[in-house]
Design an enzyme around this catalytic site. Structure first.
Site, PDB file in Angstrom:
ATOM      1  N   PRO A  10       0.784  -1.230   0.000  1.00  0.00           N
ATOM      2  CA  PRO A  10       0.000   0.000   0.000  1.00  0.00           C
ATOM      3  C   PRO A  10       0.821   1.288   0.000  1.00  0.00           C
ATOM      4  CG  PRO A  10      -0.136  -1.114   2.121  1.00  0.00           C
ATOM      5  CD  PRO A  10       0.525  -2.066   1.174  1.00  0.00           C
ATOM      6  N   ASN A  11       0.287   2.247  -0.715  1.00  0.00           N
ATOM      7  CA  ASN A  11       0.808   3.622  -0.821  1.00  0.00           C
ATOM      8  C   ASN A  11       2.055   3.743  -1.695  1.00  0.00           C
ATOM      9  OD1 ASN A  11      -1.214   4.748   0.975  1.00  0.00           O
ATOM     10  ND2 ASN A  11      -0.136   3.692   2.617  1.00  0.00           N
ATOM     11  N   ARG A  18       4.927  11.077  -2.583  1.00  0.00           N
ATOM     12  CA  ARG A  18       4.756  10.659  -1.191  1.00  0.00           C
ATOM     13  C   ARG A  18       6.054  10.839  -0.392  1.00  0.00           C
ATOM     14  NH1 ARG A  18       4.631   4.449   1.017  1.00  0.00           N
ATOM     15  NH2 ARG A  18       4.222   4.997   3.176  1.00  0.00           N
ATOM     16  N   TYR A  23      11.281   8.712   0.889  1.00  0.00           N
ATOM     17  CA  TYR A  23      11.222   7.653  -0.135  1.00  0.00           C
ATOM     18  C   TYR A  23      11.854   8.034  -1.480  1.00  0.00           C
ATOM     19  CZ  TYR A  23       8.003   5.638   3.250  1.00  0.00           C
ATOM     20  OH  TYR A  23       7.448   5.125   4.400  1.00  0.00           O
ATOM     21  N   ASN A  74       8.098  -5.603  -1.398  1.00  0.00           N
ATOM     22  CA  ASN A  74       8.062  -4.484  -0.458  1.00  0.00           C
ATOM     23  C   ASN A  74       6.637  -4.464   0.092  1.00  0.00           C
ATOM     24  OD1 ASN A  74       7.986  -2.144   0.976  1.00  0.00           O
ATOM     25  ND2 ASN A  74       8.986  -0.882  -0.593  1.00  0.00           N
ATOM     26  N   ALA A  77       3.451  -0.890   4.625  1.00  0.00           N
ATOM     27  CA  ALA A  77       2.974  -0.908   6.020  1.00  0.00           C
ATOM     28  C   ALA A  77       2.553  -2.303   6.469  1.00  0.00           C
ATOM     29  CB  ALA A  77       1.820   0.078   6.184  1.00  0.00           C
ATOM     30  N   HIS A  80       4.570  -4.488   8.973  1.00  0.00           N
ATOM     31  CA  HIS A  80       4.602  -4.307  10.417  1.00  0.00           C
ATOM     32  C   HIS A  80       3.420  -4.917  11.161  1.00  0.00           C
ATOM     33  CE1 HIS A  80       7.783  -1.731   9.110  1.00  0.00           C
ATOM     34  NE2 HIS A  80       6.954  -0.888   8.515  1.00  0.00           N
ATOM     35  N   ASP A  87       1.716 -15.331   6.433  1.00  0.00           N
ATOM     36  CA  ASP A  87       1.288 -16.719   6.238  1.00  0.00           C
ATOM     37  C   ASP A  87       1.265 -17.085   4.750  1.00  0.00           C
ATOM     38  OD1 ASP A  87       1.061 -17.125   8.942  1.00  0.00           O
ATOM     39  OD2 ASP A  87      -1.131 -17.011   9.000  1.00  0.00           O
ATOM     40  N   GLU A  98      12.800  -9.550   1.001  1.00  0.00           N
ATOM     41  CA  GLU A  98      12.039  -8.392   1.485  1.00  0.00           C
ATOM     42  C   GLU A  98      12.840  -7.134   1.167  1.00  0.00           C
ATOM     43  OE1 GLU A  98      11.772  -8.453   5.733  1.00  0.00           O
ATOM     44  OE2 GLU A  98      10.594  -6.599   5.862  1.00  0.00           O
ATOM     45  N   HIS A 100      12.896  -2.663   1.242  1.00  0.00           N
ATOM     46  CA  HIS A 100      12.321  -1.385   1.655  1.00  0.00           C
ATOM     47  C   HIS A 100      13.178  -0.265   1.084  1.00  0.00           C
ATOM     48  CE1 HIS A 100       9.592  -3.305   4.477  1.00  0.00           C
ATOM     49  NE2 HIS A 100      10.607  -4.087   4.825  1.00  0.00           N
ATOM     50  N   LEU A 101      12.508   0.803   0.692  1.00  0.00           N
ATOM     51  CA  LEU A 101      13.220   1.988   0.190  1.00  0.00           C
ATOM     52  C   LEU A 101      13.967   2.658   1.340  1.00  0.00           C
ATOM     53  CD1 LEU A 101      10.128   3.134  -1.796  1.00  0.00           C
ATOM     54  CD2 LEU A 101      12.307   2.636  -2.893  1.00  0.00           C
ATOM     55  N   SER A 102      13.240   2.857   2.442  1.00  0.00           N
ATOM     56  CA  SER A 102      13.843   3.472   3.629  1.00  0.00           C
ATOM     57  C   SER A 102      14.401   2.354   4.516  1.00  0.00           C
ATOM     58  CB  SER A 102      12.785   4.274   4.389  1.00  0.00           C
ATOM     59  OG  SER A 102      11.801   3.405   4.927  1.00  0.00           O
ATOM     60  N   ARG A 107      13.775   4.273  11.836  1.00  0.00           N
ATOM     61  CA  ARG A 107      12.607   5.172  11.895  1.00  0.00           C
ATOM     62  C   ARG A 107      11.787   4.922  13.174  1.00  0.00           C
ATOM     63  NH1 ARG A 107       9.616   4.774   6.374  1.00  0.00           N
ATOM     64  NH2 ARG A 107       8.601   6.633   7.245  1.00  0.00           N
ATOM     65  N   ARG A 111       7.857   0.706  13.278  1.00  0.00           N
ATOM     66  CA  ARG A 111       8.388   0.121  12.037  1.00  0.00           C
ATOM     67  C   ARG A 111       9.502  -0.885  12.308  1.00  0.00           C
ATOM     68  NH1 ARG A 111       6.078   3.494   8.065  1.00  0.00           N
ATOM     69  NH2 ARG A 111       5.752   5.579   8.859  1.00  0.00           N
TER      70      ARG A 111
HETATM   71  C1  DQA Z   1       8.466   1.013   3.365  1.00  0.00           C
HETATM   72  C2  DQA Z   1       8.658   1.209   4.873  1.00  0.00           C
HETATM   73  C3  DQA Z   1       7.363   0.992   5.623  1.00  0.00           C
HETATM   74  O1  DQA Z   1       7.554   1.230   7.005  1.00  0.00           O
HETATM   75  C4  DQA Z   1       6.294   1.960   5.135  1.00  0.00           C
HETATM   76  O2  DQA Z   1       5.058   1.682   5.763  1.00  0.00           O
HETATM   77  C5  DQA Z   1       6.160   1.970   3.648  1.00  0.00           C
HETATM   78  C6  DQA Z   1       7.358   1.888   2.825  1.00  0.00           C
HETATM   79  C7  DQA Z   1       9.742   1.349   2.572  1.00  0.00           C
HETATM   80  O3  DQA Z   1       9.837   0.958   1.411  1.00  0.00           O
HETATM   81  O4  DQA Z   1      10.624   2.051   3.097  1.00  0.00           O
HETATM   82  O5  DQA Z   1       5.065   2.151   3.123  1.00  0.00           O
HETATM   83  O6  DQA Z   1       8.166  -0.353   3.123  1.00  0.00           O
END
Ligand code: DQA
Length: 142
Positions: A10-11, A18, A23, A74, A77, A80, A87, A98, A100-102, A107, A111
């Site tokens: 999501p997002n 964003r 990011y 990725n 959210a 977390h 599952d 896995e 993640h950008l950040s 953080r 997270r």
């Molecule tokens: C994220 C890190 C997550 O904590 C956050 O909710 C995201 C992006 C990242 O790519 O850094 O939506 O997965």
């Protein structure tokens, strides 16, 4: 040519505008193009998808499990708090990486927990779009 599913939660469809300070300014479409360019040299065929919907992501993980495809994910959210995504990902038989950008560990405290890391082959965080490219090159060497 090996097929790889790259799943985004999501997002992440809002990348570009964003929280650019966290990011970066690349859109998800630009990250997809970078992955596809890297895939040419690594001999991967990329199936790149994004959804804001947990059930859709779970369906895609089932599809990857049935087809025995490796997955770079990725979970955003969902990382977390989604035991359901964990599952579904646990059913994969090919490697899961896995990304993640950040760097979530650097953080907010909420997270710091990942429901995915424990079932992933490894996690790559904090390198922006490069996290995806590092995951592809790690996968190529597995
Ligand atoms: C994220 C890190 C997550 O904590 C956050 O909710 C995201 C992006 C990242 O790519 O850094 O939506 O997965």
């Amino acid at each position: 040519m090996r097929k790889v599913m790259i799943l985004n939660g999501p997002n992440l469809d809002q990348l570009g505008t964003r929280e650019a300070d966290v990011y970066g300014t690349l859109t998800l479409a630009e990250i997809e193009s970078l992955c596809k360019a890297a895939a040419v040299t690594l001999d991967f065929e990329i199936d790149f998808r994004q959804s804001n919907d947990e059930a859709t992501l779970i369906g895609w993980l089932h599809e990857a499990a049935k087809s025995e495809l490796p997955v770079i994910m990725n979970p955003a959210a969902f990382t977390h708090y989604s035991i359901a995504i964990r599952d579904a990902a646990a059913m994969l038989t090919a490697p899961l990486i896995e990304v993640h950008l950040s760097n979530p560990i650097a953080r907010e405290e909420f997270r710091h927990t990942s429901f995915i890391s424990g079932i992933a082959k490894g996690t790559i965080s904090g390198f922006g779009a490069n996290s995806y490219l590092l995951a592809l090159s790690a996968l190529a060497k597995l």
